[in-house]
Design a protein around this motif. Structure first.
Motif, short mmCIF file in Angstrom:
data_model
loop_
_atom_site.label_atom_id
_atom_site.label_comp_id
_atom_site.label_asym_id
_atom_site.label_seq_id
_atom_site.Cartn_x
_atom_site.Cartn_y
_atom_site.Cartn_z
N ARG A 174 0.84 -1.20 0.00
CA ARG A 174 0.00 0.00 0.00
C ARG A 174 0.87 1.26 0.00
O ARG A 174 1.84 1.34 0.76
N TYR A 175 0.49 2.22 -0.82
CA TYR A 175 1.20 3.50 -0.93
C TYR A 175 0.22 4.66 -0.82
O TYR A 175 -0.89 4.58 -1.35
N GLN A 176 0.66 5.71 -0.16
CA GLN A 176 -0.07 6.98 -0.18
C GLN A 176 0.42 7.74 -1.40
O GLN A 176 1.62 8.02 -1.52
N LEU A 177 -0.47 8.04 -2.33
CA LEU A 177 -0.13 8.80 -3.53
C LEU A 177 -0.60 10.24 -3.33
O LEU A 177 -1.73 10.47 -2.92
N THR A 178 0.29 11.18 -3.59
CA THR A 178 -0.05 12.60 -3.57
C THR A 178 0.37 13.18 -4.91
O THR A 178 1.53 13.05 -5.31
N LEU A 179 -0.58 13.78 -5.60
CA LEU A 179 -0.34 14.34 -6.93
C LEU A 179 -0.49 15.85 -6.85
O LEU A 179 -1.52 16.34 -6.38
N GLN A 180 0.53 16.58 -7.30
CA GLN A 180 0.51 18.04 -7.28
C GLN A 180 0.84 18.58 -8.66
O GLN A 180 1.77 18.10 -9.31
N ALA A 181 0.08 19.57 -9.07
CA ALA A 181 0.34 20.26 -10.33
C ALA A 181 -0.05 21.72 -10.14
O ALA A 181 -1.11 22.01 -9.57
N GLN A 182 0.81 22.61 -10.61
CA GLN A 182 0.55 24.03 -10.44
C GLN A 182 -0.76 24.43 -11.12
O GLN A 182 -1.00 24.11 -12.29
N GLY A 183 -1.63 25.10 -10.36
CA GLY A 183 -2.90 25.56 -10.90
C GLY A 183 -4.02 24.53 -10.83
O GLY A 183 -5.10 24.75 -11.37
N TYR A 184 -3.77 23.37 -10.17
CA TYR A 184 -4.76 22.30 -10.07
C TYR A 184 -4.95 21.89 -8.62
O TYR A 184 -4.08 22.08 -7.78
N HIS A 185 -6.11 21.28 -8.34
CA HIS A 185 -6.39 20.76 -7.00
C HIS A 185 -5.46 19.59 -6.69
O HIS A 185 -5.15 18.78 -7.57
N LEU A 186 -5.06 19.49 -5.43
CA LEU A 186 -4.23 18.40 -4.93
C LEU A 186 -5.06 17.11 -4.93
O LEU A 186 -6.25 17.13 -4.63
N VAL A 187 -4.41 16.00 -5.26
CA VAL A 187 -5.06 14.69 -5.24
C VAL A 187 -4.27 13.80 -4.28
O VAL A 187 -3.05 13.71 -4.38
N THR A 188 -4.96 13.14 -3.36
CA THR A 188 -4.33 12.15 -2.49
C THR A 188 -5.22 10.92 -2.43
O THR A 188 -6.45 11.04 -2.40
N GLU A 189 -4.59 9.75 -2.44
CA GLU A 189 -5.32 8.49 -2.30
C GLU A 189 -4.35 7.37 -2.00
O GLU A 189 -3.14 7.53 -2.13
N VAL A 190 -4.89 6.23 -1.61
CA VAL A 190 -4.07 5.05 -1.36
C VAL A 190 -4.11 4.18 -2.61
O VAL A 190 -5.18 3.94 -3.18
N ARG A 191 -2.93 3.74 -3.03
CA ARG A 191 -2.80 2.85 -4.20
C ARG A 191 -2.12 1.56 -3.74
O ARG A 191 -1.42 1.54 -2.73
N PHE A 192 -2.32 0.48 -4.49
CA PHE A 192 -1.71 -0.82 -4.19
C PHE A 192 -0.81 -1.22 -5.35
O PHE A 192 -1.27 -1.32 -6.49
N LEU A 193 0.47 -1.43 -5.06
CA LEU A 193 1.40 -1.94 -6.07
C LEU A 193 1.51 -3.44 -5.88
O LEU A 193 1.71 -3.92 -4.77
N ARG A 194 1.38 -4.16 -6.98
CA ARG A 194 1.46 -5.62 -6.96
C ARG A 194 2.55 -6.07 -7.92
O ARG A 194 2.74 -5.45 -8.96
N PRO A 195 3.21 -7.18 -7.62
CA PRO A 195 4.29 -7.62 -8.52
C PRO A 195 3.80 -8.21 -9.83
O PRO A 195 4.52 -8.22 -10.81
N GLU A 196 2.54 -8.67 -9.87
CA GLU A 196 2.08 -9.38 -11.07
C GLU A 196 1.58 -8.47 -12.18
O GLU A 196 1.47 -8.91 -13.32
N ALA A 197 1.27 -7.21 -11.89
CA ALA A 197 0.75 -6.31 -12.93
C ALA A 197 0.96 -4.86 -12.50
O ALA A 197 0.87 -4.55 -11.31
N PRO A 198 1.24 -3.98 -13.45
CA PRO A 198 1.42 -2.56 -13.10
C PRO A 198 0.13 -1.96 -12.52
O PRO A 198 -0.97 -2.34 -12.91
#
Length: 109
Positions: free
Chosen positions: A75-99
């Motif tokens: 499990r990873y906390q993802l935080t996405l930032q871009a100038q002039g845009y709303h911040l995005v945060t969510e939890v993502r799951f990385l698995r070895p079998e598929a991106p």
């Protein structure tokens, strides 16, 4: 089994993620109104780290993609930032079998 000894499964979990298993990702960031690619910074922070924090900072390319591999699955906390845009945060799951794939249609502020 002697008292105080860990089972093989418990010992593997205590040791942390295997260096042979890797999670990978492919994220795309676009403007929510126009669909055009957006230059963004994405932080991934491993939520299951025990001793050493695992963090990866990604930047999107000209097409709005951030791709890679080599992080422990989990499990990873993802935080996405871009100038002039709303911040995005969510939890993502990385698995070895598929991106882990996602397209973020972010909204201007």
């Amino acid at each position: 089994r002697a008292t105080g000894q860990l089972s093989p499964l418990a010992a593997a979990k205590a040791a942390g993620p295997s260096p042979y298993l890797q999670g990978s990702w492919e994220y795309k960031v676009v403007d929510g109104k126009t669909g055009y690619p957006v230059a963004a910074v994405i932080d991934l922070v491993y939520l299951e780290a025990r001793l050493v924090p695992v963090r990866k900072q990604l930047r999107t390319d000209r097409e709005g993609f951030a791709r890679g591999q080599g992080l422990p699955p989990g499990r990873y906390q993802l935080t996405l930032q871009a100038q002039g845009y709303h911040l995005v945060t969510e939890v993502r799951f990385l698995r070895p079998e598929a991106p882990d794939r996602a397209t973020y249609r972010i909204q201007p502020t």
